[in-house]
Design a protein around this motif. Sequence first.
Motif, short mmCIF file in Angstrom:
data_model
loop_
_atom_site.label_atom_id
_atom_site.label_comp_id
_atom_site.label_asym_id
_atom_site.label_seq_id
_atom_site.Cartn_x
_atom_site.Cartn_y
_atom_site.Cartn_z
N ARG A 46 7.00 23.51 45.15
CA ARG A 46 6.39 24.29 44.06
C ARG A 46 5.71 25.55 44.60
NH1 ARG A 46 5.95 21.81 39.20
NH2 ARG A 46 4.08 22.96 38.67
N ALA A 49 8.53 27.93 45.16
CA ALA A 49 9.05 28.50 43.90
C ALA A 49 8.10 29.53 43.30
CB ALA A 49 9.28 27.37 42.90
N LEU A 51 5.38 28.42 41.70
CA LEU A 51 4.74 27.71 40.59
C LEU A 51 3.31 27.31 40.93
CD1 LEU A 51 7.77 25.52 39.54
CD2 LEU A 51 6.73 27.34 38.17
N LEU A 52 3.00 27.31 42.22
CA LEU A 52 1.63 27.07 42.68
C LEU A 52 1.23 28.22 43.60
CD1 LEU A 52 1.55 23.30 43.74
CD2 LEU A 52 0.35 24.32 41.82
N LYS A 53 -0.06 28.54 43.57
CA LYS A 53 -0.58 29.56 44.49
C LYS A 53 -1.14 28.86 45.71
CE LYS A 53 -2.22 33.67 42.10
NZ LYS A 53 -3.41 34.26 41.51
N ARG A 64 15.83 35.19 43.80
CA ARG A 64 15.37 34.39 42.66
C ARG A 64 15.37 32.91 43.05
NH1 ARG A 64 18.27 32.78 38.06
NH2 ARG A 64 20.13 33.54 39.11
N ALA A 65 14.27 32.22 42.78
CA ALA A 65 14.18 30.80 43.13
C ALA A 65 14.17 29.95 41.87
CB ALA A 65 12.89 30.56 43.91
N PHE A 67 13.60 25.72 40.69
CA PHE A 67 13.09 24.44 41.16
C PHE A 67 13.65 23.33 40.28
CE2 PHE A 67 9.38 21.43 40.59
CZ PHE A 67 9.60 20.74 41.78
N ALA A 73 13.46 18.15 33.96
CA ALA A 73 12.73 18.38 32.70
C ALA A 73 13.66 19.02 31.67
CB ALA A 73 11.54 19.28 32.98
N PHE A 74 13.76 18.37 30.52
CA PHE A 74 14.58 18.91 29.42
C PHE A 74 13.91 18.61 28.08
CE2 PHE A 74 17.86 17.92 32.67
CZ PHE A 74 18.35 19.21 32.85
N PHE A 90 17.86 32.83 28.54
CA PHE A 90 16.54 33.16 29.10
C PHE A 90 16.67 33.79 30.49
CE2 PHE A 90 14.56 29.45 26.51
CZ PHE A 90 14.60 30.24 25.37
N HIS A 91 17.76 33.46 31.18
CA HIS A 91 17.97 34.02 32.52
C HIS A 91 18.92 35.21 32.49
CE1 HIS A 91 15.86 31.08 35.16
NE2 HIS A 91 15.86 30.40 34.03
N ARG B 22 15.34 37.52 24.11
CA ARG B 22 14.73 36.31 24.67
C ARG B 22 13.56 35.83 23.82
NH1 ARG B 22 13.85 36.26 31.05
NH2 ARG B 22 12.64 38.13 30.67
N GLU B 96 7.34 17.78 28.01
CA GLU B 96 8.70 17.61 28.55
C GLU B 96 8.81 18.16 29.98
OE1 GLU B 96 10.78 16.01 26.56
OE2 GLU B 96 10.76 16.78 24.53
N THR B 98 8.92 21.35 30.82
CA THR B 98 9.85 22.48 30.85
C THR B 98 9.16 23.84 31.01
OG1 THR B 98 9.79 22.39 28.46
CG2 THR B 98 11.69 21.38 29.52
N LEU B 104 9.85 30.46 35.58
CA LEU B 104 10.73 30.92 36.67
C LEU B 104 11.84 31.84 36.17
CD1 LEU B 104 11.09 27.73 38.91
CD2 LEU B 104 9.74 29.78 39.35
N PRO B 106 13.55 35.23 35.04
CA PRO B 106 13.25 36.57 35.58
C PRO B 106 12.58 37.49 34.57
CG PRO B 106 15.59 36.36 35.10
CD PRO B 106 14.99 35.02 34.85
N GLY B 240 0.21 30.08 38.93
CA GLY B 240 -0.04 28.69 39.34
C GLY B 240 -1.40 28.46 39.98
#
Lengths: 189, 240
Positions: A46, A49, A51-53, A64-65, A67, A73-74, A90-91, B22, B96, B98, B104, B106, B240
């Motif tokens: 994380r 990625a 997602l954590l500092k 681009r990373a 995780f 997760a869905f 979204f990407h 988006r 969930e 998500t 993440l 872009p 984060g």
Amino acid sequence: MLLRLQGISKRFGRDWVVRDLSFTLERGEVVALLGPNGSGKTTLLRLMAGLLKPTRGQVERAGRALFLPNPPAFHRHLTAREHLLYDLAFHHQGKEPEEALDRFGLPGDLPLYAFSSGMKKRLALARLTLLFPDIWLLDEPETALDKGGRELLLSTLAEARKKAGVVLATHDRTLAERVADRTLELGVA
Amino acid sequence: MKLPVEGWPEAAGQGRVGVVRRVVLLALRDLRLEVRDRAGLLSILAFFAVMLFIMALALGPEEAPLRRAAPGVLWVALAFGSTLLSTRAFALEVEEGTLDDLLLAPGGKEWIYFGKLLFQMLLLLPLAVLALLMAAGLFYLPLERLFPLFLTLVLGVLGYASVATFYAGLLARLRGREVLLPLLLFSLVVPVVLASVRATTGLAEGLPVAEISDWWQLLLVFDMVYLTASALLFPVVMEG
């Protein structure tokens, strides 16, 4: 260099989960993170990625990373096809999910609450092959997969290695020895 | 399956069109999840119905006190409804797991804020119209000036939802977020609720539009300030 960690430490409350760790990942490289439960494998992924500092140290990414958490997760009220279509949008990617759904043996129109853990893991791998990040960060990607799923994981990792860099956290030493160029052994801090 | 905004210029990709696409897709996806889940939507509808009905019973049956209380009761119902909805907007992602996927993706994080805000507006505006009709039926709230009433609803709901969405994102990963959200939120949105109540009261009493427009301008200023500040701060608080 795709990813560089310099003197990374991470603390939750009073507990140091990662201490003064440095690491680099090159394109075309697969690195396996090994270690017992609580050794900080997921936290490290994380941090990689973004997602954590980190509490201390620096993380540099040259790509681009993405995780893949364990379990993946869905949104359970979407179908597999809908989920992949939204993820692609979204990407900013205009691909079609059909080929990936077929390859990973997934029913596109079934809501995800009807998926088993193994099917969700396959869907997570299908998602990664479609989004194809530069840095793949996989948390125990082998769990819940049957023999066929494991073969798909190995072929996906071989594909990822050609264009990207992969870090995978695992308890499966056989998998690590088979796919990884090097391993990083973590202990409980 | 075709996505609702399929066919929008894909080549525009990461430009302004890409961001708008988006935002719209995230809002429509959340709307789809909410409709399929049903639990959240039904609880807000039940809340509106029960609250308005109990207040009508408590204040009635004479017309004058009911009519006087109508704007206040309507906006308290909308404020609580919006708070419930904003908690759900991020609870969907947190439950969930998500939210990380969105973070993440872009190109900044502001689009997540605007997507969640649009989702709230798309759900809250029809609910607000429904609450207005219920208030008209139970509290004798006159509906002759429907367009100005609707304008007040849009401005008030936007101001409230813009702050609620920001705080819901800020608190998304904390335990006890359902308790913290109203505490943080209500202190900041008092001007929006007051201006909305005063504008609705003015319309119900038949005041000329020129007198009510001051409240609309105030609402507009608050909307712009809250929207801008929330959009600027959202990426920072999602770190984060």
